[in-house]
Design a protein around this motif. Sequence first.
Motif, PDB file in Angstrom:
ATOM      1  N   UNK A  58       0.847  -1.202   0.000  1.00 19.44           N
ATOM      2  CA  UNK A  58       0.000   0.000   0.000  1.00 19.44           C
ATOM      3  C   UNK A  58       0.886   1.257   0.000  1.00 19.44           C
ATOM      4  N   UNK A  59       1.917   1.240   0.841  1.00 23.05           N
ATOM      5  CA  UNK A  59       2.802   2.401   0.986  1.00 23.05           C
ATOM      6  C   UNK A  59       3.593   2.657  -0.297  1.00 23.05           C
ATOM      7  N   UNK A  60       3.986   1.590  -0.972  1.00 25.27           N
ATOM      8  CA  UNK A  60       4.761   1.739  -2.220  1.00 25.27           C
ATOM      9  C   UNK A  60       3.873   2.088  -3.411  1.00 25.27           C
ATOM     10  N   UNK A  61       2.569   2.068  -3.189  1.00 28.25           N
ATOM     11  CA  UNK A  61       1.644   2.459  -4.248  1.00 28.25           C
ATOM     12  C   UNK A  61       1.270   1.338  -5.212  1.00 28.25           C
ATOM     13  N   UNK A  62       1.572   0.111  -4.868  1.00 25.82           N
ATOM     14  CA  UNK A  62       1.110  -1.010  -5.714  1.00 25.82           C
ATOM     15  C   UNK A  62      -0.350  -1.326  -5.420  1.00 25.82           C
ATOM     16  N   UNK A  63      -0.653  -1.498  -4.139  1.00 23.61           N
ATOM     17  CA  UNK A  63      -2.052  -1.742  -3.767  1.00 23.61           C
ATOM     18  C   UNK A  63      -2.733  -0.385  -3.646  1.00 23.61           C
ATOM     19  N   UNK A  64      -3.628  -0.086  -4.581  1.00 21.60           N
ATOM     20  CA  UNK A  64      -4.246   1.243  -4.585  1.00 21.60           C
ATOM     21  C   UNK A  64      -5.398   1.323  -3.600  1.00 21.60           C
ATOM     22  N   UNK A  65      -5.941   0.165  -3.281  1.00 22.82           N
ATOM     23  CA  UNK A  65      -6.992   0.095  -2.260  1.00 22.82           C
ATOM     24  C   UNK A  65      -6.702  -1.110  -1.370  1.00 22.82           C
ATOM     25  N   UNK A  66      -6.741  -0.881  -0.058  1.00 23.62           N
ATOM     26  CA  UNK A  66      -6.583  -1.976   0.896  1.00 23.62           C
ATOM     27  C   UNK A  66      -7.830  -2.008   1.770  1.00 23.62           C
ATOM     28  N   UNK A  67      -8.436  -3.182   1.844  1.00 26.79           N
ATOM     29  CA  UNK A  67      -9.662  -3.301   2.643  1.00 26.79           C
ATOM     30  C   UNK A  67      -9.256  -3.821   4.025  1.00 26.79           C
ATOM     31  N   UNK A  68      -9.249  -2.903   4.982  1.00 30.05           N
ATOM     32  CA  UNK A  68      -8.802  -3.261   6.334  1.00 30.05           C
ATOM     33  C   UNK A  68      -9.955  -3.825   7.140  1.00 30.05           C
ATOM     34  N   UNK A  69      -9.783  -5.063   7.606  1.00 32.60           N
ATOM     35  CA  UNK A  69     -10.823  -5.639   8.463  1.00 32.60           C
ATOM     36  C   UNK A  69     -10.511  -5.259   9.908  1.00 32.60           C
ATOM     37  N   UNK A  70     -11.490  -5.507  10.769  1.00 27.70           N
ATOM     38  CA  UNK A  70     -11.282  -5.212  12.194  1.00 27.70           C
ATOM     39  C   UNK A  70     -11.224  -6.520  12.976  1.00 27.70           C
ATOM     40  N   UNK A  71     -10.233  -7.311  12.608  1.00 25.74           N
ATOM     41  CA  UNK A  71     -10.159  -8.672  13.174  1.00 25.74           C
ATOM     42  C   UNK A  71      -9.811  -8.695  14.660  1.00 25.74           C
ATOM     43  N   UNK A  72      -9.192  -7.617  15.145  1.00 26.08           N
ATOM     44  CA  UNK A  72      -8.900  -7.533  16.575  1.00 26.08           C
ATOM     45  C   UNK A  72     -10.213  -7.682  17.355  1.00 26.08           C
ATOM     46  N   UNK A  73     -11.237  -6.993  16.831  1.00 28.73           N
ATOM     47  CA  UNK A  73     -12.527  -6.999  17.534  1.00 28.73           C
ATOM     48  C   UNK A  73     -13.292  -8.309  17.322  1.00 28.73           C
ATOM     49  N   UNK A  74     -12.956  -9.022  16.275  1.00 25.28           N
ATOM     50  CA  UNK A  74     -13.610 -10.335  16.082  1.00 25.28           C
ATOM     51  C   UNK A  74     -13.220 -11.253  17.242  1.00 25.28           C
ATOM     52  N   UNK A  75     -11.926 -11.324  17.531  1.00 27.03           N
ATOM     53  CA  UNK A  75     -11.447 -12.170  18.626  1.00 27.03           C
ATOM     54  C   UNK A  75     -11.939 -11.666  19.972  1.00 27.03           C
TER      55      UNK A  75
END
Length: 387
Positions: free
Chosen positions: A287-304
């Motif tokens: 994402x930072x290098x600009x290859x992934x133009x969109x990253x879908x961040x899940x909230x897996x911390x809260x799942x656990x």
Amino acid sequence: MPISRSLLIAIIVIIVIAVVGGGLAYYYYTQQQKPRKIVIYVIGKGVHPYWDVVAAGVEMAEKEIEQKFGEDIDAEFWTPTKEEAALQFSQVDALIAQKVTGLALAPVDAEAAVTYINKAIQQGIITITFDTDSPGSNRPIYIGTNNYKAGYLGGLAAYVIAKQKGYVQPGGTLKVGIVSATLAAQNARDRVQGFMDAIKRCVEMDPDIRGNIKVEFIGPYEDKGDVSLAVSYALSILQAHPDLHIAFGSNAYEGPAWTQALKQLNYPAGKVVLVQFDVTSDNVPPAWEGYALVTIGQRQYFMGYYAVWLIYNATKLGGIEQAIKQFLPQWPQVKEYDTGVDLVAKERLELTAPTGEKIVIKGLSEYKREMQGLGVDPKLLGLENIP
Ligand code: BGC
């Protein structure tokens, strides 16, 4: 009258039996009265930094419960070494035999898991799903991302960015490459479906296009959790279609796999509109290098975290139904608790899709601060070097 030797022995034996037997009976009685230690297992799908975040949420819930109620509970995160259903099932079987209090399972195979989930429930173990569902089972609730919606959002964003790059032309072809985990997993299946539906819907609704473009979906190719297979699918798609416009990976490890393939074939960052899942130490660099133009961040911390709290509450409130009703008032009409997603990229971006939906893509720095505000350590998400 003198007591015969044998009568004396008999009396002694009877007394010993009475004392020992009484003692044992008392021991078993008190053991039964003593509440059993609450043991909760949260079972992941495989080994990836994604799952370390879930484990941290589990640990936090355990700590909070112990601090708040002074109760010594055991909340464990366990995950198989590979994303294979059979490995999960042998663990579920072992935990059923141990009569644990509760299980939260992320089934690699939604259909095959039905038997195991139902068996655990039948044996009196509180059993729920998280991260990926098994809707055909008797699980009372699923806690996690609404995966269809998340994939759909990713598809909308991909279309708009592809259009900005001039890839959406009337009468042209829009090439979309998809590499996915096993489609037996409900989350991968729903994400791919959502992603494809969103692009098709944009094509129909875009006033500049009105359906007049051919969308060519290349894949989904199922790498079945094998990272090197994901890379080789990405490579072969790019080799066969050097003019690929959009690339999608359904699971956490596929964004980095696409990135590796793009770099290997000397694509400049951002030429292909890559949409990846998850913010983890593996996914932040693309994402930072600009290859992934969109990253879908899940909230897996809260799942656990929620999974442990919910199962614990079920033991205190007299059943899982009562605990869920407090957590999700619409239950049982709604059996999914959506933990939500954030779209993230190097820089913040606001878009409007041809469907009318507004899409906000947060910058990595902004996202880092937001997660920090929610109590999630940025280092856990691989964000420690993001300013
Ligand atoms: C999924 C998990 C999966 C992980 C790694 C995540 O996007 O939610 O189910 O195990 O990727 O494959």
